[in-house]
Motif scaffolding. Structure first.
Motif, mmCIF file in Angstrom:
data_model
loop_
_atom_site.group_PDB
_atom_site.id
_atom_site.type_symbol
_atom_site.label_atom_id
_atom_site.label_comp_id
_atom_site.label_asym_id
_atom_site.label_seq_id
_atom_site.Cartn_x
_atom_site.Cartn_y
_atom_site.Cartn_z
ATOM 1 N N ASN A 536 15.978 -26.949 8.852
ATOM 2 C CA ASN A 536 14.844 -26.037 8.873
ATOM 3 C C ASN A 536 14.898 -25.168 7.625
ATOM 4 O O ASN A 536 15.975 -24.768 7.176
ATOM 5 C CB ASN A 536 14.883 -25.167 10.127
ATOM 6 N N GLU A 537 13.732 -24.890 7.028
ATOM 7 C CA GLU A 537 13.645 -24.059 5.838
ATOM 8 C C GLU A 537 13.053 -22.702 6.184
ATOM 9 O O GLU A 537 12.115 -22.612 6.980
ATOM 10 C CB GLU A 537 12.768 -24.733 4.771
ATOM 11 N N VAL A 538 13.658 -21.649 5.594
ATOM 12 C CA VAL A 538 13.127 -20.293 5.707
ATOM 13 C C VAL A 538 13.046 -19.723 4.296
ATOM 14 O O VAL A 538 13.701 -20.222 3.365
ATOM 15 C CB VAL A 538 14.007 -19.396 6.610
ATOM 16 N N HIS A 539 12.267 -18.671 4.134
ATOM 17 C CA HIS A 539 12.022 -18.095 2.807
ATOM 18 C C HIS A 539 12.393 -16.611 2.824
ATOM 19 O O HIS A 539 12.130 -15.896 3.788
ATOM 20 C CB HIS A 539 10.554 -18.273 2.422
ATOM 21 N N LEU A 540 12.982 -16.159 1.707
ATOM 22 C CA LEU A 540 13.426 -14.774 1.573
ATOM 23 C C LEU A 540 12.781 -14.150 0.353
ATOM 24 O O LEU A 540 12.815 -14.731 -0.731
ATOM 25 C CB LEU A 540 14.958 -14.712 1.455
ATOM 26 N N GLU A 541 12.187 -12.968 0.542
ATOM 27 C CA GLU A 541 11.621 -12.188 -0.559
ATOM 28 C C GLU A 541 12.304 -10.827 -0.611
ATOM 29 O O GLU A 541 12.478 -10.178 0.422
ATOM 30 C CB GLU A 541 10.110 -11.993 -0.386
ATOM 31 N N ILE A 542 12.705 -10.390 -1.808
ATOM 32 C CA ILE A 542 13.369 -9.102 -2.006
ATOM 33 C C ILE A 542 12.366 -8.140 -2.639
ATOM 34 O O ILE A 542 11.782 -8.441 -3.680
ATOM 35 C CB ILE A 542 14.619 -9.243 -2.886
ATOM 36 N N LYS A 543 12.179 -6.969 -1.994
ATOM 37 C CA LYS A 543 11.192 -5.997 -2.436
ATOM 38 C C LYS A 543 11.890 -4.763 -3.024
ATOM 39 O O LYS A 543 13.004 -4.417 -2.650
ATOM 40 C CB LYS A 543 10.304 -5.555 -1.264
ATOM 41 N N ASP A 544 11.195 -4.129 -3.979
ATOM 42 C CA ASP A 544 11.692 -2.881 -4.540
ATOM 43 C C ASP A 544 11.621 -1.778 -3.484
ATOM 44 O O ASP A 544 10.670 -1.717 -2.696
ATOM 45 C CB ASP A 544 10.873 -2.464 -5.761
ATOM 46 N N PRO A 545 12.593 -0.883 -3.462
ATOM 47 C CA PRO A 545 12.554 0.211 -2.478
ATOM 48 C C PRO A 545 11.471 1.223 -2.815
ATOM 49 O O PRO A 545 11.095 1.407 -3.979
ATOM 50 C CB PRO A 545 13.950 0.828 -2.574
ATOM 51 N N THR A 546 10.962 1.850 -1.811
ATOM 52 C CA THR A 546 9.986 2.925 -1.983
ATOM 53 C C THR A 546 10.731 4.193 -2.371
ATOM 54 O O THR A 546 11.749 4.554 -1.758
ATOM 55 C CB THR A 546 9.205 3.145 -0.686
ATOM 56 N N ARG A 547 10.232 4.932 -3.393
ATOM 57 C CA ARG A 547 10.880 6.144 -3.874
ATOM 58 C C ARG A 547 9.843 7.231 -4.104
ATOM 59 O O ARG A 547 8.700 6.930 -4.457
ATOM 60 C CB ARG A 547 11.635 5.892 -5.183
ATOM 61 N N ILE A 548 10.242 8.466 -3.893
ATOM 62 C CA ILE A 548 9.396 9.629 -4.217
ATOM 63 C C ILE A 548 9.872 10.145 -5.569
ATOM 64 O O ILE A 548 10.972 10.703 -5.679
ATOM 65 C CB ILE A 548 9.497 10.712 -3.131
ATOM 66 N N ILE A 549 9.072 9.920 -6.588
ATOM 67 C CA ILE A 549 9.511 10.278 -7.935
ATOM 68 C C ILE A 549 9.125 11.706 -8.306
ATOM 69 O O ILE A 549 9.662 12.278 -9.245
ATOM 70 C CB ILE A 549 8.935 9.284 -8.967
#
Length: 1305
Positions: A536-549
């Motif tokens: 079985n195949e699964v997919h992974l996406e890495i997202k940038d963290p949310t920050r208060i600049i």
């Protein structure tokens, strides 16, 4: 290497039983997942999932429902047995079975009786893979029977006797809950004296008059049927019988008075349980309840102990006023002997309960389901424990395994069934039965033989999104038989994942501990067993963290102005954030003044209520962040006032004139904030040795902005400056540039150099090392040198690193050494160090002190002398001599190895010492040892000495028993420390009258072998005080005192004893009728008192309305009046009267006011003519009256006063009765009330308010004292006059009752 997980499989032969547990744990890990699609086509034996309890008590008013639910594939069919035979539900129209279930419903509400269906039921669930069975379910209807009718006779008994009211409730199912109430359905109060036992009976340790009532009712509540039954009321009447009526009570028949015990005080006896010992058996896991109820007067107190251990702290509870001991979750470790102790002032009794904890079977390892593939091995394990040890038996599909169809793949070995090379026909449900005499356990476990290729249950192409730098979990739920192995791959090229980066869990999940951007991609999960493969195949996406600049900032605004908070958010471009604002962690007020515009929150027309914490929260589907700021609202300031504050920090620090050991520092002062700067403080930091630590360098006046600073070598300096004014010190300035000084040799050597040996053959040299600032350069080391003081040896030296200790080995024992430690670094040596002296290690002394002799000074003191040991034999610093001494009596009582020795140490070189605190008349042994820093030397030969006799201690106890009219019996225990041979006892005693005055003292000698003595020919109803002590040849010991009263002569008391005293009526002590007669600076306080005599009163007073403490004055004797002096005129005072001692009580408060201050008139009345004339007239009249009286007396005539005396017996001229030492009766001339001036307090310790041991005449000025109508004293009084003893009627003055009492010595 590929990352994979797979089961470890081995074939299990019949001879390899030790592998059973290991194999069972490995194989049983294969569970069938609860996946609906998977379960549709997987065959599974039945499993019981719900059933009724083993002991099933039903409500006979409702239908009977016996539960039996099971699951399996195909769905199981159900059948029942009743009392061991097949139960055909089709033949009974009242019995139905729920559809798709095995639950029985018996309809007894329409017709039929619950008793008809009592019995033992068992359910069987069966399909093609096997049969599971339920527990034996015992069905019984609940019962709440009525009490049997009985005639309850009223109970009459004396006050103080014990009583047991039986309940004996009817036997119900389940057992009833018992409680006692009255006719008004109010629970009867219980206490240490009155309590309900575990059997429901009501126990009275002793009865009181208030226990009399006619409605003692025992109730039984049957919770299952919600019914309450009650017993017939029991009537109890308690009769008061005091000592004066014992003769009458003795003539009552047994039918008239309940029981035969007296109402006198008595030691405890147990009401339950009976005897000195009993046994109790309880099952493991239950609550152990032990009960002891005792009777006695006064009421006994119950204590509990465990004889062979301690009570468990967290599981022990005391109920029913300590009479019941409960231990919850009881286990075998709680077996043992428990002792309850009942105690009151007259004695102590014990009862021992031997507790045995048995145990119904309980699981150690219940059998677990097995899912095997054909040809695999496995095992079912059934382990249980209990007391006694349970017997294990096996069933197959509900049939005893001995008669079940044979299966060549299984072998039974006690509590284990071993399976080898199973086939599909090996599928079955096995039952393990563990039973003993207290119960049984039944466990179902199936063996399901399946041949299934791998299946992956996680949905294909699942997308996982994870924030960078957080863990990522990729699922791969799987099933197969045999258990598949799992492998993970990343990407299309099939690159294997390695264990050092990834974690693979047993359920197939792949964990990436810290997901990075390069973790994005496609991952493939592969499951394999011998029957096939699935992936079985699964997919992974890495997202940038949310920050208060851009975070909101703290704001202080004036009321009515506008404030704005900014919150700028940066996020992954594929995620859509939502931003919300909160105030004090709640929603923003629904007010038009609050507006949100993109990245800003604006609050217009700010009010005081707007102050608080504002939080910006940014949310995405994967994460959230927040930031807060505080808004403070202040009042507007129309005109700014001058700011007075500490100075602002100095700035622009600059270093000039940089030399090896000095530098010049200059700076620019900050604003002084309207307060002149008084000084500057300069600090430095050594970045090389103590980074971050700032130390004080110097201070300069506030008018100076430069300073010449002295420096040390090899220091990396930074400087900062602080300014100070009258308001305080400023913050530090920014640090100056760093300045590294050149290295130099050390200026000083280590301090605190010492040389002490830790062993007999070494010398430990220690010192306090230099710190980094003192090193003056790199490469700090120490040159350690030593040599023997008394030898000709050269110095031995060694250079060591920057440490604080060096050990010289192989030295002679305790030899003086000269030592020196010198510092050095890479530049050179420090100055020559000072030489100190030390010693090598000490050893134990070799020689014992000699010529030991003892001189006994007295019975408790001895002096010891000895010869000193040679100093060379000490082999260390002589610290002193230590004497061990002990008495030989101890050795006869205890093992000689445990003789209690006393130790006395004499410091230094002393050769004698005193041994204080010895026991008289004892045999002592002693020896002496010399001590040094290492320890003690050998002991000197033992020396024996004897102490002479001493005076004994006081007798251990003295009791007066068996009082009669004219005798008292004394019982005593000998002195605990006779300190010699007792020669005799001395008893002295004397009577005490009602004013606490003592009579003549009688001295009596008693032989030393006596412990009991009876004194006869005493006066009746008289208090005596006794002084008792023992004697040895050394003298008399300490005395013990006691008081006792002979009993009342009933015949003589009957004529004048008040009626209520004879009835045993107790008087509650109280002070009443508090009255105050106040003058200008004093006040007379009087009161009436009711209660026991010999009470010491006190008067407390203070200024009314003030918070000052009460001022206290002690009243002399038992008077009922007192005069307060030294009061302030025209002032309101508060006053109260109290009694001291255990029976202390206080009257109510009264308030009075002193008279106003009167202006004194400066006129001498003695010089006034009218006064002189008046006095002369009065003197003349008195002279004429005396002449007339003298003439009439000589003629023998009677004057009116004499006639009145003849008509009424004057109490002041009544003679004392000589036969019994009491006084004649006297009466008041006004009301003729009877008074008992010679009698002692009655045996019940009551006294009437007419009694008085004092006369107000004794405290006043003759007959000039004035009294109000209520008897309060008005005239100012003085102290008591001296009174001569009255002898018959020949006294020169008429004897008052008080004078007569004082004459009784």
């Amino acid at each position: 290497m590929q990352l994979k997980i797979m089961p470890k499989k081995k074939r299990l032969s019949a001879g390899r039983v030790p592998l059973i547990l290991f194999l069972c744990q490995m194989i049983s890990a294969l569970d069938v997942p609860l996946d609906s699609k998977l379960l549709e086509d997987l065959v599974q034996p039945p499993t019981i999932i719900q059933q009724s309890p083993k002991d099933y008590i039903i409500d006979p008013r409702e239908n009977i429902v016996i539960q039996c639910e099971a699951k399996g594939k195909p769905p199981p069919s159900f059948s029942w047995t009743r009392n061991g035979t097949h139960f055909d539900i089709d033949k009974d129209p009242l019995v139905t079975m729920k559809t798709g279930s095995g639950t029985l419903v018996i309809n007894i509400m329409s017709e039929g009786k619950a008793e008809t269906y009592e019995g033992v039921y068992q359910c069987t669930a069966r399909n093609e893979r096997g049969a599971a069975i339920s527990n034996n379910i015992v069905v019984r209807p609940s019962r709440s029977p009525l009490w049997t009718k009985e005639k309850l006779e009223p109970i009459t008994l004396r006050s103080g006797q014990s009583l047991v009211l039986p309940c004996r409730p009817p036997i119900g199912l389940p057992p009833a809950i018992i409680f006692w109430m009255d006719n008004s359905f109010q629970r009867l109060p219980q206490s240490e004296r009155v309590s309900q036992g575990l059997n429901g009976d009501l126990y009275f340790s002793n009865v009181l008059p208030e226990d009399s009532r006619e409605d003692y009712i025992c109730y039984a509540r049957f919770n299952h049927t919600q019914t309450i039954q009650q017993k017939q009321p029991i009537s109890v009447k308690v009769i008061l019988v005091d000592e004066l009526n014992d003769t009458i009570a003795a003539n009552l028949s047994d039918t008239e008075v309940y029981g035969a015990k007296s109402n006198r005080e008595r030691p405890p006896t147990f009401l339950t349980p009976e005897g000195n010992a009993s046994n109790k058996e309880e099952l493991r896991g239950n609550v152990l309840s032990l009960e002891c109820i005792a009777e006695g007067l006064p009421t006994p107190i119950i204590y509990w102990i465990k004889e062979d251990g301690t009570l468990p702290i967290n599981r022990t509870f005391y109920r029913n006023f300590q009479k019941t001991l409960q231990i919850i979750q009881v286990s075998e470790a709680d077996s043992g002997k428990y002792q309850c102790i009942a105690k009151n002032a007259l004695g102590v009794i014990h009862h021992t309960i031997s507790v045995t904890v048995k145990a119904a079977p309980y699981w150690i390892m219940a059998p677990q389901n097995l899912v095997l593939s054909p040809g695999e091995d496995g095992a079912l394990i059934c382990r249980a424990n209990g007391n006694p040890k349970p017997r294990i038996s096996w069933l197959s599909n509900g049939v005893p395994i001995e008669i079940a169809p044979d299966d060549p793949s299984r072998k039974i070995s006690g509590d284990t069934i071993i399976f080898s090379s199973v086939q599909e026909r090996s599928s079955a449900v096995y039952q393990c039965n563990a039973s003993n005499e207290y119960g049984y356990l039944l466990g179902n476990a199936f063996v399901n033989v399946l041949a299934e290729p791998p299946r992956i249950l996680t949905s294909a192409n699942t997308l996982y999104q994870v924030i960078a730098n957080r863990p990522a979990l990729l699922d791969c739920a799987f099933f197969g038989s045999p258990l598949p192995t799992i492998e993970w791959f990343k990407g299309t090229k099939g690159s294997a994942l390695r264990e050092d980066t990834y974690v693979l869990h047993e359920n197939g999940t792949l964990e990436i501990p810290v997901a990075q951007k390069d973790s994005t991609g496609t991952y493939t999960c592969v499951a394999r067993n011998k029957l096939g493969m699935a992936k079985n195949e699964v997919h992974l996406e890495i997202k940038d963290p949310t920050r208060i600049i851009k975070q909101p900032e703290y704001a202080v605004v004036q009321r009515g102005s506008t404030v704005s908070f900014e919150c700028k958010v940066k996020h992954d471009h594929t995620l859509i954030p939502t931003v919300i604002w909160l105030k004090d962690n709640g929603e923003l007020p629904s007010d038009g003044r609050f507006t949100i515009d993109k990245d800003h929150l604006v609050v217009a027309d700010v009010s005081d209520n707007d102050g608080g914490t504002y939080t910006c929260v940014a949310n995405t589907t994967l994460d959230n962040v927040s930031a807060s700021a505080v808004l403070s609202v202040v009042a507007p300031t129309p005109t700014p006032a001058p700011i007075y504050d500490v100075p602002n920090p100095p700035f622009d620090l600059e270093l000039t004139d940089q030399l090896d050991k000095s530098v010049q520092l200059s700076w620019t002062p900050g604003d002084d904030n309207n307060s002149p700067i008084t000084k500057f403080i300069i600090e430095y930091e050594d970045a090389m040795h103590e980074a971050g630590l700032w130390r004080h360098q110097t201070e300069v006046p506030g008018t100076q902005t430069t300073a010449q600073l002295k420096l040390s070598p090899y220091v990396n300096y930074s400087f900062r400056v602080m300014a100070e004014n009258s308001l305080g010190r400023s913050l530090p300035s920014e640090a100056s540039e760093q300045y590294l000084t050149k290295a130099a040799e050390p200026d000083k050597n280590p301090m605190t150099v010492e040389g002490l040996g830790s062993e007999p053959d070494n010398l430990v040299i220690t010192w306090q090392p230099l710190n980094g600032f003192e090193s003056n350069g790199p490469g700090l080391q120490y040159k350690v040198s030593w040599r023997q003081k008394d030898g000709d040896d050269e110095w031995t030296s060694v250079v060591v690193a920057n440490v604080s200790k060096y050990i010289v080995s192989g030295t002679p024992t305790f030899v003086p050494y000269l030592i020196k430690v010198q510092a050095l670094n890479d530049v050179g040596f420090a100055p020559e160090p000072a030489v100190v002296m030390g010693h090598s290690g000490e050893d134990l002394p070799m020689v014992a002190p000699g010529n030991v002799h003892v001189t006994v000074v007295n019975s408790t003191l001895a002096e010891v002398h000895w010869d000193p040991v040679p100093l060379k034999s000490v082999r260390g610093h002589l610290q002193g001599y230590r004497i061990y001494y002990w008495t030989d009596q101890n050795s006869s009582k205890r093992n000689r190895r445990h003789i209690e020795k006393k130790i006395l140490t004499f410091q230094g070189s002393k050769t004698h010492g005193m041994l204080p605190g010895l026991e008289p008349f004892s045999h002592y042994t002693l020896n002496i040892r010399v001590i040094n820093g290492k320890g003690e030397g050998p002991a000197s030969p033992d020396r024996v000495f004897h102490t002479p006799e001493g005076v004994p201690s006081a007798p251990s106890s003295l009791k007066i028993v068996n009082p009669t009219l004219d005798s008292l019996t004394l019982e005593w225990d000998p002195p605990s420390h006779p300190n010699g041979i007792l020669t005799e006892y001395t008893l002295k005693y004397q009577p005490i009258n009602s004013t606490h005055e003592l009579g003549p003292l009688v001295d009596l000698k008693i032989p030393a072998n006596k412990t009991r003595w009876t004194l006869k020919n005493l006066n009746f109803s008289t208090r005596y005080k006794f002084y008792f002590y023992a004697q040895t040849s050394a003298g008399s010991g300490s005395q013990i005192t006691e008081e006792a009263v002979t009993t009342v002569d009933e015949g003589k008391m009957a004529g004048y004893l008040p009626p209520d005293v004879g009835a045993g009526k107790a008087v509650n002590p109280r002070i009443s009728k508090l009255t105050v007669a106040a003058a200008e600076t004093y006040a007379n306080i009087s009161w009436e008192y009711e209660g026991p005599e010999h009470v010491n009163f006190y008067v407390e007073y203070g200024v009314a309305g003030s918070k000052e403490e009460w001022r206290k004055e002690i009243v002399n004797g038992s008077r009922s009046f007192f005069g307060l002096k030294g009061l302030m005129p025209g002032t309101a005072y508060k006053v109260r009267v109290g009694a001291e001692g255990d029976s202390g009580f206080v009257s109510s408060e009264d308030v009075f006011e002193t008279g106003p201050a009167m202006a004194s008139r400066q006129v001498d009345i003695a010089t006034q003519g009218w006064f002189i004339g008046l006095m002369c007239a009065v003197a003349l009249l008195i002279l004429i009256l005396l002449i007339v009286c003298f003439i009439r007396r000589n003629k023998g005539g009677k004057y009116p006063v004499k006639e009145k005396e003849d008509a009424h017996a004057d109490p002041e001229i009544q003679p004392m009765k000589e036969d019994d030492g009491t006084f004649g009766e006297y009466s008041d001339a006004e009301d003729h009330k009877p008074l008992k001036k010679g009698s002692r307090t009655p045996s019940d310790r009551t006294v009437k308010k007419e009694d008085s041991d004092d006369s107000l005449v004794d405290y006043g000025e003759g007959v000039n004292g004035q009294f109000n109508e209520d008897g309060s004293f008005i005239g100012q009084y003085s102290g008591k006059k001296e009174k001569e003893p009255a002898e018959g009627n020949e006294s020169s003055e008429a004897p008052s009752p008080v004078n007569a009492m004082n004459s009784f010595v």
